[in-house]
Motif scaffolding. Structure first.
Motif, PDB file in Angstrom:
ATOM      1  N   THR A 163      42.414  29.115  37.255  1.00 59.05           N
ATOM      2  CA  THR A 163      43.869  29.249  37.240  1.00 59.05           C
ATOM      3  C   THR A 163      44.293  30.459  38.062  1.00 59.05           C
ATOM      4  O   THR A 163      43.704  31.543  37.950  1.00 59.05           O
ATOM      5  N   VAL A 164      45.304  30.294  38.895  1.00 63.00           N
ATOM      6  CA  VAL A 164      45.846  31.378  39.712  1.00 63.00           C
ATOM      7  C   VAL A 164      47.244  31.711  39.192  1.00 63.00           C
ATOM      8  O   VAL A 164      48.110  30.842  39.106  1.00 63.00           O
ATOM      9  N   VAL A 165      47.432  32.966  38.849  1.00 63.73           N
ATOM     10  CA  VAL A 165      48.723  33.444  38.347  1.00 63.73           C
ATOM     11  C   VAL A 165      49.420  34.197  39.471  1.00 63.73           C
ATOM     12  O   VAL A 165      48.831  35.073  40.114  1.00 63.73           O
ATOM     13  N   TYR A 166      50.683  33.845  39.714  1.00 65.42           N
ATOM     14  CA  TYR A 166      51.465  34.435  40.794  1.00 65.42           C
ATOM     15  C   TYR A 166      52.523  35.359  40.188  1.00 65.42           C
ATOM     16  O   TYR A 166      53.347  34.926  39.382  1.00 65.42           O
ATOM     17  N   TYR A 167      52.498  36.626  40.588  1.00 65.92           N
ATOM     18  CA  TYR A 167      53.431  37.627  40.073  1.00 65.92           C
ATOM     19  C   TYR A 167      54.609  37.806  41.031  1.00 65.92           C
ATOM     20  O   TYR A 167      54.432  37.806  42.256  1.00 65.92           O
ATOM     21  N   GLN A 168      55.791  37.994  40.454  1.00 66.91           N
ATOM     22  CA  GLN A 168      56.982  38.309  41.223  1.00 66.91           C
ATOM     23  C   GLN A 168      57.798  39.359  40.484  1.00 66.91           C
ATOM     24  O   GLN A 168      57.689  39.505  39.262  1.00 66.91           O
ATOM     25  N   CYS A 169      58.627  40.070  41.250  1.00 63.84           N
ATOM     26  CA  CYS A 169      59.484  41.104  40.668  1.00 63.84           C
ATOM     27  C   CYS A 169      60.935  40.631  40.655  1.00 63.84           C
ATOM     28  O   CYS A 169      61.350  39.824  41.487  1.00 63.84           O
ATOM     29  N   PHE A 170      61.676  41.165  39.715  1.00 67.66           N
ATOM     30  CA  PHE A 170      63.109  40.898  39.667  1.00 67.66           C
ATOM     31  C   PHE A 170      63.792  41.605  40.828  1.00 67.66           C
ATOM     32  O   PHE A 170      63.246  42.573  41.394  1.00 67.66           O
ATOM     33  N   PRO A 171      64.984  41.140  41.236  1.00 68.00           N
ATOM     34  CA  PRO A 171      65.698  41.780  42.349  1.00 68.00           C
ATOM     35  C   PRO A 171      65.876  43.277  42.108  1.00 68.00           C
ATOM     36  O   PRO A 171      66.163  43.717  40.986  1.00 68.00           O
ATOM     37  N   GLY A 172      65.687  44.061  43.173  1.00 74.38           N
ATOM     38  CA  GLY A 172      65.821  45.502  43.073  1.00 74.38           C
ATOM     39  C   GLY A 172      64.518  46.215  42.811  1.00 74.38           C
ATOM     40  O   GLY A 172      64.497  47.442  42.696  1.00 74.38           O
ATOM     41  N   TYR A 173      63.414  45.430  42.714  1.00 71.76           N
ATOM     42  CA  TYR A 173      62.107  46.028  42.446  1.00 71.76           C
ATOM     43  C   TYR A 173      61.102  45.517  43.465  1.00 71.76           C
ATOM     44  O   TYR A 173      61.254  44.416  44.008  1.00 71.76           O
ATOM     45  N   LYS A 174      60.073  46.327  43.688  1.00 71.43           N
ATOM     46  CA  LYS A 174      59.058  46.017  44.691  1.00 71.43           C
ATOM     47  C   LYS A 174      57.693  45.961  44.031  1.00 71.43           C
ATOM     48  O   LYS A 174      57.349  46.815  43.213  1.00 71.43           O
ATOM     49  N   LEU A 175      56.900  44.941  44.391  1.00 67.47           N
ATOM     50  CA  LEU A 175      55.582  44.724  43.783  1.00 67.47           C
ATOM     51  C   LEU A 175      54.568  45.737  44.317  1.00 67.47           C
ATOM     52  O   LEU A 175      54.481  45.968  45.518  1.00 67.47           O
ATOM     53  N   GLU A 176      53.804  46.331  43.413  1.00 65.64           N
ATOM     54  CA  GLU A 176      52.699  47.228  43.779  1.00 65.64           C
ATOM     55  C   GLU A 176      51.438  46.719  43.099  1.00 65.64           C
ATOM     56  O   GLU A 176      51.326  46.733  41.884  1.00 65.64           O
ATOM     57  N   GLY A 177      50.469  46.284  43.889  1.00 66.01           N
ATOM     58  CA  GLY A 177      49.228  45.748  43.339  1.00 66.01           C
ATOM     59  C   GLY A 177      48.985  44.333  43.825  1.00 66.01           C
ATOM     60  O   GLY A 177      49.611  43.855  44.787  1.00 66.01           O
ATOM     61  N   ALA A 178      48.063  43.648  43.150  1.00 68.22           N
ATOM     62  CA  ALA A 178      47.683  42.291  43.552  1.00 68.22           C
ATOM     63  C   ALA A 178      48.793  41.299  43.203  1.00 68.22           C
ATOM     64  O   ALA A 178      49.277  41.272  42.073  1.00 68.22           O
ATOM     65  N   GLU A 179      49.165  40.496  44.179  1.00 64.34           N
ATOM     66  CA  GLU A 179      50.205  39.495  43.948  1.00 64.34           C
ATOM     67  C   GLU A 179      49.656  38.281  43.205  1.00 64.34           C
ATOM     68  O   GLU A 179      50.365  37.638  42.436  1.00 64.34           O
ATOM     69  N   PHE A 180      48.380  37.966  43.429  1.00 64.74           N
ATOM     70  CA  PHE A 180      47.738  36.817  42.795  1.00 64.74           C
ATOM     71  C   PHE A 180      46.572  37.287  41.931  1.00 64.74           C
ATOM     72  O   PHE A 180      45.801  38.152  42.343  1.00 64.74           O
ATOM     73  N   LEU A 181      46.423  36.673  40.736  1.00 66.47           N
ATOM     74  CA  LEU A 181      45.292  36.922  39.855  1.00 66.47           C
ATOM     75  C   LEU A 181      44.631  35.581  39.548  1.00 66.47           C
ATOM     76  O   LEU A 181      45.310  34.598  39.247  1.00 66.47           O
ATOM     77  N   GLU A 182      43.291  35.538  39.641  1.00 71.73           N
ATOM     78  CA  GLU A 182      42.558  34.298  39.385  1.00 71.73           C
ATOM     79  C   GLU A 182      41.643  34.474  38.179  1.00 71.73           C
ATOM     80  O   GLU A 182      40.995  35.506  38.016  1.00 71.73           O
ATOM     81  N   CYS A 183      41.604  33.430  37.344  1.00 71.12           N
ATOM     82  CA  CYS A 183      40.719  33.429  36.180  1.00 71.12           C
ATOM     83  C   CYS A 183      39.301  33.133  36.662  1.00 71.12           C
ATOM     84  O   CYS A 183      39.021  32.049  37.173  1.00 71.12           O
ATOM     85  N   MET A 184      38.401  34.108  36.503  1.00 72.82           N
ATOM     86  CA  MET A 184      37.032  33.975  36.984  1.00 72.82           C
ATOM     87  C   MET A 184      36.147  33.272  35.948  1.00 72.82           C
ATOM     88  O   MET A 184      36.550  33.050  34.799  1.00 72.82           O
ATOM     89  N   TYR A 185      34.905  32.929  36.375  1.00 73.33           N
ATOM     90  CA  TYR A 185      33.996  32.168  35.513  1.00 73.33           C
ATOM     91  C   TYR A 185      33.596  32.948  34.263  1.00 73.33           C
ATOM     92  O   TYR A 185      33.313  32.355  33.230  1.00 73.33           O
ATOM     93  N   ASN A 186      33.588  34.286  34.372  1.00 70.76           N
ATOM     94  CA  ASN A 186      33.250  35.102  33.195  1.00 70.76           C
ATOM     95  C   ASN A 186      34.451  35.337  32.283  1.00 70.76           C
ATOM     96  O   ASN A 186      34.427  36.207  31.415  1.00 70.76           O
ATOM     97  N   LEU A 187      35.520  34.554  32.491  1.00 68.11           N
ATOM     98  CA  LEU A 187      36.744  34.596  31.669  1.00 68.11           C
ATOM     99  C   LEU A 187      37.449  35.953  31.781  1.00 68.11           C
ATOM    100  O   LEU A 187      38.078  36.411  30.818  1.00 68.11           O
ATOM    101  N   ILE A 188      37.348  36.568  32.958  1.00 65.23           N
ATOM    102  CA  ILE A 188      38.043  37.820  33.244  1.00 65.23           C
ATOM    103  C   ILE A 188      38.884  37.607  34.501  1.00 65.23           C
ATOM    104  O   ILE A 188      38.455  36.929  35.432  1.00 65.23           O
ATOM    105  N   TRP A 189      40.068  38.216  34.534  1.00 65.32           N
ATOM    106  CA  TRP A 189      40.958  38.072  35.678  1.00 65.32           C
ATOM    107  C   TRP A 189      40.418  38.868  36.866  1.00 65.32           C
ATOM    108  O   TRP A 189      39.773  39.894  36.694  1.00 65.32           O
TER     109      TRP A 189
END
Length: 354
Positions: free
Chosen positions: A157-183
């Motif tokens: 599963t790939v989780v996509y992060y977004q910010c509300f208007p007026g804010y800027k994203l810092e960090g990974a935009e996409f997170l994937e669920c790995m086989y060891n059940l850790i993002w």
């Protein structure tokens, strides 16, 4: 009548069961206990008490009647999220046959006993779960493309992060669920558009903020870089400024050992020394040529020009040029007379006597 005022009525016995005492008069404070026959189990209260009320009457407490139910020898079909059950029977002693949906992994409470068995009381022991990645953390001012009701997500599963208007994203935009059940990465933050992220880190150095301290990098914050002792910055410009959520200028800062020089700087110094050496050599050569020419001119005028004048005309005055200035020479008679006068007085007297 007599029963209500002096004794409780017979409570009776449940079907497929019995009570103790089984008969007699049940006076105040008498306790009756209920039991079931073999193969049945009691459902409800196991005893009752004969109590007197404020109006003087007697009755059983509690008032509900227990029943004897046939004991269940089969377990119910267990409900496990994100799993399929493949059992054909669910009798006592049967092992649970289960498989998880794609992307989920089976987990047992007892890691040393990877099996679930139907017990005599109709329950399953060590019932497993099918687990995926736990729902990732969503920090303030951000949202993701996953429903808030999904608590466990399958591998891939790939989780996509977004910010509300007026804010800027810092960090990974996409997170994937790995086989060891850790993002695959940590959840990103959403910062105010006028707040800059952390300044670039410097090996063998650090930075200070103006104004201090470095708590929040607001618009207009100036960061000054410096190096540890024994190291110097490769660039003379050591400041960056936060401007509308971004650092300007956006270049990487390096600290190198003091005895080392940056490759570009070394080439520039070598070229500069070549130019200086060539210029100095050229100037010295020109000065040498000028001096030689001047010396040659002076010698030429001193040795050749006066002789020509003497051969050309006896009556013309002779002169030599010394450093560009003409100097008059004495005539022959003046030179002889001066020589005689320079002789010793004794020599002059001897000549006269002779």
């Amino acid at each position: 009548g007599f029963d209500d005022l002096h004794a409780c009525a017979d409570p009776g016995a449940p079907e497929h069961g019995y009570k103790t005492p089984s008969a007699g008069v049940f006076f105040e404070s008498v306790v009756v206990r209920f039991h079931c026959q073999e193969g049945y189990r009691l459902n409800g209260t196991s005893k009752k008490l004969c109590v007197r009320h404020f109006n003087g009457s007697l009755s059983w407490k509690p008032s509900d009647k227990p029943v004897c139910l046939q004991e269940v020898t089969d377990c119910l079909v267990p409900h496990v999220e994100d799993a399929e059950i493949h059992n054909k029977t669910y009798r006592t002693g049967d092992k649970l046959i289960i498989s998880c949906h794609e992307g989920f992994q089976i987990r047992y409470p007892d890691l040393d006993n990877m099996v679930s068995i139907c017990q005599d009381d109709g329950t399953w022991d060590n019932l497993p779960i099918c687990q995926g990645c736990l729902r990732p953390l969503v920090l303030p001012h951000s949202y993701i493309n996953i429903s808030e009701f999904e608590s466990s997500l399958p591998v891939g599963t790939v989780v996509y992060y977004q910010c509300f208007p007026g804010y800027k994203l810092e960090g990974a935009e996409f997170l994937e669920c790995m086989y060891n059940l850790i993002w695959s990465d940590s959840p990103p933050r959403c910062l105010d558009v006028e707040v800059c992220p952390l300044p670039p880190m410097v090996s063998h150095g650090d930075y200070i903020c103006h104004p201090r301290p470095c708590e929040r990098y607001n618009h207009g914050t100036v960061v000054e870089f410096y190096c540890d002792p024994g190291y110097t910055l490769t660039n003379d410009y050591k400041y960056i400024t936060c401007q509308y959520g971004e650092w300007f200028p956006s270049y990487q800062v390096y600290c190198v050992k003091t005895e080392q020089t940056w490759p570009n700087t070394q080439e520039t110094l070598l070229t500069t020394w070549k130019i200086v050496a060539f210029t100095a050599t050229s100037v010295l050569l020109v000065l040498l040529l000028v001096i030689l020419a001047r010396m040659f001119q002076t010698k030429f005028k001193t040795h050749f020009l006066p002789r020509g004048n003497q051969e050309g005309s006896v009556g013309d005055p002779d002169f030599v040029v010394v450093d560009g200035v003409p100097v008059m020479l004495p005539s022959y008679d003046e030179a002889v007379s001066s020589s005689l006068n320079a002789l010793a007085p004794g020599y002059s007297a001897t000549t006269d006597q002779g």
